[in-house]
Design a protein around this motif. Structure first.
Motif, PDB file in Angstrom:
ATOM      1  N   THR A   1       0.828  -1.196   0.000  1.00  0.00           N
ATOM      2  CA  THR A   1       0.000   0.000   0.000  1.00  0.00           C
ATOM      3  C   THR A   1       0.872   1.261   0.000  1.00  0.00           C
ATOM      4  O   THR A   1       2.101   1.194   0.141  1.00  0.00           O
ATOM      5  N   ARG A   2       0.220   2.407  -0.134  1.00  0.00           N
ATOM      6  CA  ARG A   2       0.957   3.667  -0.141  1.00  0.00           C
ATOM      7  C   ARG A   2       1.644   3.912   1.199  1.00  0.00           C
ATOM      8  O   ARG A   2       2.796   4.367   1.252  1.00  0.00           O
ATOM      9  N   ASP A   3       0.948   3.599   2.306  1.00  0.00           N
ATOM     10  CA  ASP A   3       1.549   3.791   3.627  1.00  0.00           C
ATOM     11  C   ASP A   3       2.730   2.856   3.837  1.00  0.00           C
ATOM     12  O   ASP A   3       3.747   3.247   4.434  1.00  0.00           O
ATOM     13  N   TRP A   4       2.592   1.611   3.378  1.00  0.00           N
ATOM     14  CA  TRP A   4       3.707   0.664   3.531  1.00  0.00           C
ATOM     15  C   TRP A   4       4.921   1.130   2.744  1.00  0.00           C
ATOM     16  O   TRP A   4       6.063   1.040   3.213  1.00  0.00           O
ATOM     17  N   ALA A   5       4.718   1.627   1.529  1.00  0.00           N
ATOM     18  CA  ALA A   5       5.832   2.100   0.706  1.00  0.00           C
ATOM     19  C   ALA A   5       6.529   3.292   1.346  1.00  0.00           C
ATOM     20  O   ALA A   5       7.757   3.447   1.223  1.00  0.00           O
ATOM     21  N   ALA A   6       5.785   4.130   2.048  1.00  0.00           N
ATOM     22  CA  ALA A   6       6.399   5.296   2.689  1.00  0.00           C
ATOM     23  C   ALA A   6       7.276   4.894   3.867  1.00  0.00           C
ATOM     24  O   ALA A   6       8.261   5.584   4.179  1.00  0.00           O
TER      25      ALA A   6
END
Length: 235
Positions: A31-36
């Motif tokens: 997800t976007r949060d995981w990638a950040a």
């Protein structure tokens, strides 16, 4: 079974040199949060589709034996499932991601099955072949673009990996084998039966026992004598 397939893929990729290079293999949703939050080079193996292969469903059961060769349980046949993964590489630069993805692709396309050293738990006990198909997905599996849209992340280069793995059937314990012969016990009668209660079985001229059994024929009236022609009775 699913976590055992995950472990098999992790061992496969680590054995291809990812562990030696300091690359982490994870199974999180990208997800976007995981990638950040990601900071180190990572290969993400995300499971997003599970479907049963009905063409391989069996009906015969297997037997489980103990050390002495006796049957202790009967197991229903294994059922096969297709697990579809989305494999992506994450690094600080696109060139590094492509190099990682190329290394993963070279490992997966050269592997048709997960070897015995990569299998654990029920997969190792069953001893069945766990197939690996890289570079494509099942006909009914969602497209990669749909997966990225559902995750809310940006589209990245990815590999579709499909694993066909068996799910062990249900074992039912059977009764232990008979080791003793048939034992018959007799009990002495408390006393002779009364005359009124005694009933002698009569089989003479009785072909059908009827509802009362053969013993009920004692009260049956004799058949009338047949008449001769002319009116005289035949004794």
């Amino acid at each position: 079974m699913i976590h055992e397939v995950d472990e098999g893929l992790r061992r496969l990729l680590d054995g291809a040199g990812l562990a030696a290079s300091g690359v982490e293999v994870v199974f999180d949703a990208p997800t976007r949060d995981w990638a950040a939050r990601r900071s180190a080079p990572t290969v993400c193996v995300f499971l997003y589709d599970i479907r049963e292969d009905n063409t391989r469903r069996g009906s015969s059961s297997g037997e489980v034996y103990d050390e002495d060769g006796f049957v202790v349980a009967r197991r229903s046949p294994a059922r096969w499932f297709e697990l579809t993964y989305l494999v992506t590489a994450w690094a600080s630069r696109p060139q590094d991601e492509h190099r990682l993805l190329s290394q993963v692709l070279a490992c997966l396309v050269s592997t048709d099955t997960l070897g015995p050293e990569m299998l654990t738990g029920s997969l190792a006990e069953l001893g069945l072949t766990v197939g690996v198909d890289a570079g494509g997905t099942g006909l009914d599996a969602p497209a990669a673009s749909d997966v990225w849209s559902a995750l809310g992340g940006e589209l990245k280069p990815s590999l579709g990996v499909r694993v066909r793995a068996p799910l062990a059937g249900i074992s039912r314990v059977v009764a232990p084998p008979v080791t003793e012969g048939l034992l018959v016990r007799s009990v002495p009668r408390s006393g002779p039966d009364a005359d009124e209660a005694a009933r002698r079985l009569r089989y003479t001229e009785v072909s059908d026992p009827g509802q009362e059994g053969f013993g009920g024929s004692r009260d049956r009236h004799p058949q009338p004598a047949r008449r001769r022609r002319g009116g005289d009775r035949q004794p």
